[in-house]
Enzyme design. Structure first.
Site, PDB file in Angstrom:
ATOM      1  N   ASN A 123       0.823  -1.221   0.000  1.00 17.42           N
ATOM      2  CA  ASN A 123       0.000   0.000   0.000  1.00 17.42           C
ATOM      3  C   ASN A 123       0.852   1.264   0.000  1.00 17.42           C
ATOM      4  O   ASN A 123       1.999   1.208   0.441  1.00 17.42           O
ATOM      5  CB  ASN A 123      -0.879  -0.005   1.262  1.00 17.42           C
ATOM      6  CG  ASN A 123      -2.199  -0.707   1.019  1.00 17.42           C
ATOM      7  OD1 ASN A 123      -2.805  -0.550  -0.037  1.00 17.42           O
ATOM      8  ND2 ASN A 123      -2.646  -1.475   2.013  1.00 17.42           N
ATOM      9  N   HIS A 178      -8.208   1.423  -4.080  1.00 14.94           N
ATOM     10  CA  HIS A 178      -8.243   0.650  -2.839  1.00 14.94           C
ATOM     11  C   HIS A 178      -8.179   1.617  -1.671  1.00 14.94           C
ATOM     12  O   HIS A 178      -7.151   1.787  -1.035  1.00 14.94           O
ATOM     13  CB  HIS A 178      -7.066  -0.322  -2.811  1.00 14.94           C
ATOM     14  CG  HIS A 178      -7.079  -1.215  -1.612  1.00 14.94           C
ATOM     15  ND1 HIS A 178      -8.147  -1.980  -1.254  1.00 14.94           N
ATOM     16  CD2 HIS A 178      -6.124  -1.459  -0.677  1.00 14.94           C
ATOM     17  CE1 HIS A 178      -7.865  -2.651  -0.156  1.00 14.94           C
ATOM     18  NE2 HIS A 178      -6.648  -2.351   0.217  1.00 14.94           N
TER      19      HIS A 178
HETATM   20  P1  A3D Z   1       4.589  -7.102   7.172  1.00  9.31           P
HETATM   21  O1  A3D Z   1       4.173  -8.257   7.984  1.00  9.31           O
HETATM   22  O2  A3D Z   1       5.232  -5.951   7.875  1.00  9.31           O
HETATM   23  O3  A3D Z   1       5.556  -7.609   5.997  1.00  9.31           O
HETATM   24  C1  A3D Z   1       6.245  -6.755   5.151  1.00  9.31           C
HETATM   25  C2  A3D Z   1       7.603  -7.373   4.922  1.00  9.31           C
HETATM   26  O4  A3D Z   1       8.279  -6.577   3.917  1.00  9.31           O
HETATM   27  C3  A3D Z   1       8.491  -7.396   6.164  1.00  9.31           C
HETATM   28  O5  A3D Z   1       8.894  -8.722   6.428  1.00  9.31           O
HETATM   29  C4  A3D Z   1       9.665  -6.503   5.767  1.00  9.31           C
HETATM   30  O6  A3D Z   1      10.899  -6.910   6.330  1.00  9.31           O
HETATM   31  C5  A3D Z   1       9.643  -6.674   4.259  1.00  9.31           C
HETATM   32  N1  A3D Z   1      10.428  -5.668   3.533  1.00  9.31           N
HETATM   33  C6  A3D Z   1      10.664  -4.364   3.867  1.00  9.31           C
HETATM   34  N2  A3D Z   1      11.479  -3.806   2.954  1.00  9.31           N
HETATM   35  C7  A3D Z   1      11.773  -4.762   2.041  1.00  9.31           C
HETATM   36  C8  A3D Z   1      12.558  -4.798   0.866  1.00  9.31           C
HETATM   37  N3  A3D Z   1      13.232  -3.716   0.432  1.00  9.31           N
HETATM   38  N4  A3D Z   1      12.628  -5.948   0.171  1.00  9.31           N
HETATM   39  C9  A3D Z   1      11.964  -7.034   0.591  1.00  9.31           C
HETATM   40  N5  A3D Z   1      11.203  -7.072   1.697  1.00  9.31           N
HETATM   41  C10 A3D Z   1      11.099  -5.945   2.416  1.00  9.31           C
HETATM   42  O7  A3D Z   1       3.343  -6.483   6.363  1.00  9.31           O
HETATM   43  P2  A3D Z   1       2.101  -7.287   5.727  1.00  9.31           P
HETATM   44  O8  A3D Z   1       2.589  -8.539   5.078  1.00  9.31           O
HETATM   45  O9  A3D Z   1       0.987  -7.342   6.706  1.00  9.31           O
HETATM   46  O10 A3D Z   1       1.640  -6.220   4.610  1.00  9.31           O
HETATM   47  C11 A3D Z   1       2.493  -5.943   3.506  1.00  9.31           C
HETATM   48  C12 A3D Z   1       1.951  -4.785   2.680  1.00  9.31           C
HETATM   49  O11 A3D Z   1       0.695  -5.141   2.122  1.00  9.31           O
HETATM   50  C13 A3D Z   1       1.710  -3.493   3.468  1.00  9.31           C
HETATM   51  O12 A3D Z   1       2.122  -2.378   2.704  1.00  9.31           O
HETATM   52  C14 A3D Z   1       0.201  -3.479   3.655  1.00  9.31           C
HETATM   53  O13 A3D Z   1      -0.320  -2.173   3.817  1.00  9.31           O
HETATM   54  C15 A3D Z   1      -0.239  -4.080   2.350  1.00  9.31           C
HETATM   55  N6  A3D Z   1      -1.604  -4.630   2.326  1.00  9.31           N
HETATM   56  C16 A3D Z   1      -2.309  -4.445   1.187  1.00  9.31           C
HETATM   57  C17 A3D Z   1      -3.599  -4.940   1.090  1.00  9.31           C
HETATM   58  C18 A3D Z   1      -4.377  -4.728  -0.165  1.00  9.31           C
HETATM   59  O14 A3D Z   1      -5.509  -5.168  -0.259  1.00  9.31           O
HETATM   60  C19 A3D Z   1      -3.802  -3.997  -1.258  1.00  9.31           C
HETATM   61  C20 A3D Z   1      -4.171  -5.651   2.168  1.00  9.31           C
HETATM   62  C21 A3D Z   1      -3.410  -5.824   3.309  1.00  9.31           C
HETATM   63  C22 A3D Z   1      -2.108  -5.310   3.382  1.00  9.31           C
END
Ligand code: A3D
Length: 311
Positions: A123, A178
């Site tokens: 996001n 979104h």
């Molecule tokens: P989280 O559990 O924090 O996982 C994100 C991962 O990305 C972490 O393990 C970080 O270490 C890793 N990361 C950070 N920088 C890098 C990099 N340069 N290269 C590779 N990995 C990296 O978050 P999450 O899994 O809950 O969510 C991930 C993303 O999805 C966030 O931005 C949320 O806002 C988004 N999201 C989107 C939706 C949609 O419907 C679009 C829904 C839910 C979450």
């Protein structure tokens, strides 16, 4: 024949679930990538999912890495790298940090696997998928954002709860960006073929639409830390499966519009047919005046966030 190679960029909450679901569906061999500080975490998740296989019976390999070279010639990338929301934040608050990460990821994906199909989840979604496309220079059919699948699924689940019927028989789509301006198309929603608007009175339906618009925030508030991850992971897996197995599913996704619905040059949620060619086409249909005005409103919100990327 080689199995498809699926690279998950970001091995956090969504990334870990993507790995499990991809393995359980035997979509291909899975590599979870994260930053060096989190390499142990993704290697550990990969081992754990590998050790689940004897109970479930899938025959794919799962590994973890922080080395981009290991992702060479991947077929599909699903990108969740970045930070999720905390209570009180909206998705746009994530822009600065996640944009820097997305630019770096786009450069590396292009270098390692220029022919891959890329699903962006990070996001603010509509701006992140735009940024990936701009920086990578990938063709528009090979880059797509996951959001409409999740938002439509949330709408379906709320309708099923309201009508006490199977969610399987509910068909509906949520279009647009979104964010809180997303556009659930209630006029075309059906329950086993019966128009939804004949089953729920307008006032109650409006409440369900509003709950759908803020469904992500409802979960963020309950968690107190981080955002939804089970349903987002499954939504992206449906899109990846349609590509890998050439299923030609029609799923609301953030696709690059070039004239469709009167939108030009922006990724926004529209009904998209995903085949082995990627986003093969967008299915356009006539909107009524209210839907047109709501889509215009959501487009303005998307444009504003995209402009902030400076790309
Ligand atoms: P989280 O559990 O924090 O996982 C994100 C991962 O990305 C972490 O393990 C970080 O270490 C890793 N990361 C950070 N920088 C890098 C990099 N340069 N290269 C590779 N990995 C990296 O978050 P999450 O899994 O809950 O969510 C991930 C993303 O999805 C966030 O931005 C949320 O806002 C988004 N999201 C989107 C939706 C949609 O419907 C679009 C829904 C839910 C979450």
């Amino acid at each position: 024949m080689n199995k498809p190679k699926i690279a998950l960029i970001g091995g956090g909450q969504i990334g870990g679930n993507l790995a499990l679901l991809a393995a359980q569906k035997e979509l291909g061999d899975v590599i979870i990538f994260d930053i060096p500080q989190s390499e142990g975490m993704v290697k550990g998740k990969a081992l754990d999912i590998t050790q689940l296989a004897p109970h479930d019976g899938y025959d794919v390999s799962i590994s973890g890495t922080s080395n981009w070279d290991d992702l060479k010639n991947s077929d599909v990338f699903i990108i969740t790298a970045g930070i999720p929301r905390k209570p009180g934040m909206n998705r746009e608050d994530l822009l600065d940090i996640n944009l820097g990460i997305m630019k770096d990821v786009a450069d590396n994906v292009k270098k390692q696997s220029p022919d891959s199909f890329v699903i962006v989840i990070s996001n603010p979604l509509d701006a992140m998928v735009y940024a990936f496309h701009k920086v990578s220079g990938f063709s528009k059919n090979k880059v797509v954002g996951m959001a409409g699948a999740l938002d439509s699924g949330r709408f379906r689940s709320f309708i099923a709860e309201e009508l006490n019927c199977s969610v399987q028989d509910i068909s509906c789509m949520v279009l647009g960006g979104h964010g809180d301006t997303m556009v659930p198309i209630t006029r075309l929603a059906t329950v086993g073929g019966v128009p939804l608007e004949d089953l729920i009175d307008p006032k109650r339906l409006e409440e369900i639409v509003n709950r759908t618009r803020f469904a992500g925030g409802e979960i963020v508030k309950l968690f107190g830390k981080g955002s939804a991850f089970y349903a987002p992971a499954q939504s992206a897996i449906e899109m990846a499966e349609s590509y890998i197995r050439d299923k030609k599913r029609v799923i609301p996704c953030a696709s690059l519009c070039e004239g469709e619905f009167g939108i030009n040059g922006y990724f926004i949620g529209v009904p998209s047919l995903i085949s082995s060619n990627g986003v093969e086409r967008i299915l356009e249909f006539e909107l009524n005046d209210r839907e047109k005005s709501e889509l215009n409103n959501t487009l303005e919100a998307v444009k504003k966030t995209v402009e902030e990327t400076g790309l």
